[in-house]
Design a protein around this motif. Structure first.
Motif, PDB file in Angstrom:
ATOM      1  N   GLN A 276       0.836  -1.195   0.000  1.00  0.00           N
ATOM      2  CA  GLN A 276       0.000   0.000   0.000  1.00  0.00           C
ATOM      3  C   GLN A 276       0.873   1.249   0.000  1.00  0.00           C
ATOM      4  N   SER A 317      -4.605  -1.187   5.670  1.00  0.00           N
ATOM      5  CA  SER A 317      -4.694  -0.155   4.642  1.00  0.00           C
ATOM      6  C   SER A 317      -3.409   0.659   4.625  1.00  0.00           C
ATOM      7  N   THR A 359      -7.806   4.126   1.931  1.00  0.00           N
ATOM      8  CA  THR A 359      -6.973   4.854   2.877  1.00  0.00           C
ATOM      9  C   THR A 359      -7.826   5.870   3.632  1.00  0.00           C
TER      10      THR A 359
END
Length: 382
Positions: A276, A317, A359
């Motif tokens: 991520q 995330s 996010t």
């Protein structure tokens, strides 16, 4: 293009695709060893007093959603074609519209116009809750369009970059880049910097002229490793962290690095195994690794400031640096606020039990969280 270009603008997906093709090449494997059990969280220390202030709902989110923030407005989308603009101050809808096809990338907005990409390979522009125009793309896209300077920019899965006139949808230019045969089914890097368009193309951060798409500079963030196409995949993934002239980004499962976007030169790169994007503050850059570790690197030189494994194996995330905390969502619908000083837990928040879909973002002092089931939650500190 003038400096207004910058003024108008912060469940890991492991599917790989043939660049420029529609056929899936590789997806997450269902066989093999069981995933390790997530680390026990223990009691919630609640060292920060954060209260829920509103909730809203869209439909299910099963694509790499990014929530766009423009002033007090958050723009987001669901898989079935719904696009919504929500007032972060109270959670009320400003408008909603269905674009008539499932969505593969979104949402982008400058606060006046929004844009998404559908699974039919169309970029769709929206204004005041109404579809303004739609244009066919040469390939799929998983990166939210960038709406800035009265233009809409699209990064394709075939590593093409296309600019459209924001009002008419007329194609202004297209630049095609060859590269590795595989690309990620995941949002990439497409952000503005003053009068430059910053694009992630494979392992390189590229500064492009937004007027015609020509390259001004290119800087590698990581080097491909391995002996096959899958192991050598190092696409840059959103989100990024910008402080003044320096933009920091992650290369998929390869590294984290920072680039001076004014000079087009590297600042530092470090090996890292994450999936991520990153966030940061004046002193640190924060990232989540593929095994659930959370790491802070010193922004000045990339040396590691701290690391915590308290959230290990929780499928995290990308982080959001917010005040004294680092905000991270997980696959069980929990939102963790860690100390940005040492990664220790400050508090955690509960949503609807489904995975955090994007996010976390902040708008008008409100922390906004979106889940896979379509829950949209607003939180504020007491």
């Amino acid at each position: 293009m003038t400096t207004g270009f910058a003024a108008r603008l912060g469940k890991p997906v492991r599917v790989l695709m043939l660049a420029g093709a529609a056929a899936l090449v590789l997806a997450g494997c269902s066989s093999g060893p069981a995933r390790p059990k997530p680390a026990e969280l223990g009691p919630n220390n609640a060292l920060l007093d954060v209260r829920p202030v509103w909730n809203n709902r869209i439909n299910a989110v099963n694509f790499p959603l990014e929530v766009n923030v423009s002033g007090s407005t958050v723009t987001l989308a669901s898989s079935d074609g719904l696009v919504a603009a929500i007032d972060a101050r109270n959670g009320n809808d400003l408008w909603r519209v269905n674009v008539g096809a499932p969505i593969s990338a979104g949402a982008g907005s400058d606060g006046f116009q929004a844009a998404v990409v559908t699974t039919a390979n169309e970029v769709v522009a929206i204004e005041s809750g109404k579809v303004l125009w739609r244009q066919k793309l040469s390939a799929q896209s998983f990166t939210p369009p960038l709406v800035a300077g009265k233009r809409v920019f699209v990064l394709g899965a075939d590593r093409s970059v296309t600019a459209f006139d924001g009002q008419t949808g007329r194609r202004l230019w297209n630049q095609q880049r060859t590269g590795e045969p595989l690309v990620l089914r995941q949002a990439g890097v497409l952000v503005p910097f003053e009068d430059t368009l910053i694009v992630g193309l494979s392992s390189r951060m590229v500064g492009m002229n937004p007027v015609n798409g020509t390259s001004r500079w290119e800087v590698p963030v990581a080097s491909p490793r391995g002996t096959n196409d899958v192991e050598r995949l190092v696409d840059l993934v959103g989100s990024v962290s910008r402080l003044n002239d320096v933009i920091c980004a992650r290369a998929f499962q390869a590294g984290v690095g920072c680039v001076d976007a004014r000079r087009g030169s590297p600042v530092w790169t470090k090996t890292a195994n994450g999936l991520q994007g990153v966030s940061g503050d004046d002193n640190l850059v924060f990232g989540t690794e593929s095994d659930g570790k959370v790491i802070a690197w010193r922004r000045a030189d990339g040396e590691r400031a701290w690391q915590t494994d308290r959230l290990q194996y929780r499928t995290l995330s990308a982080p959001l640096a917010l005040g004294r905390s680092v905000v991270i969502g997980d696959s069980t619908g929990l939102v963790h606020l860690l100390s940005r000083e040492d990664g220790s837990p400050l508090t955690r928040l509960t949503t609807d039990g489904s995975a955090i879909a994007a996010t976390p973002v902040v708008a008008s002092r409100t922390l906004v969280i979106v889940t896979r089931n379509g829950g949209v939650f607003g939180y504020q500190p007491n």
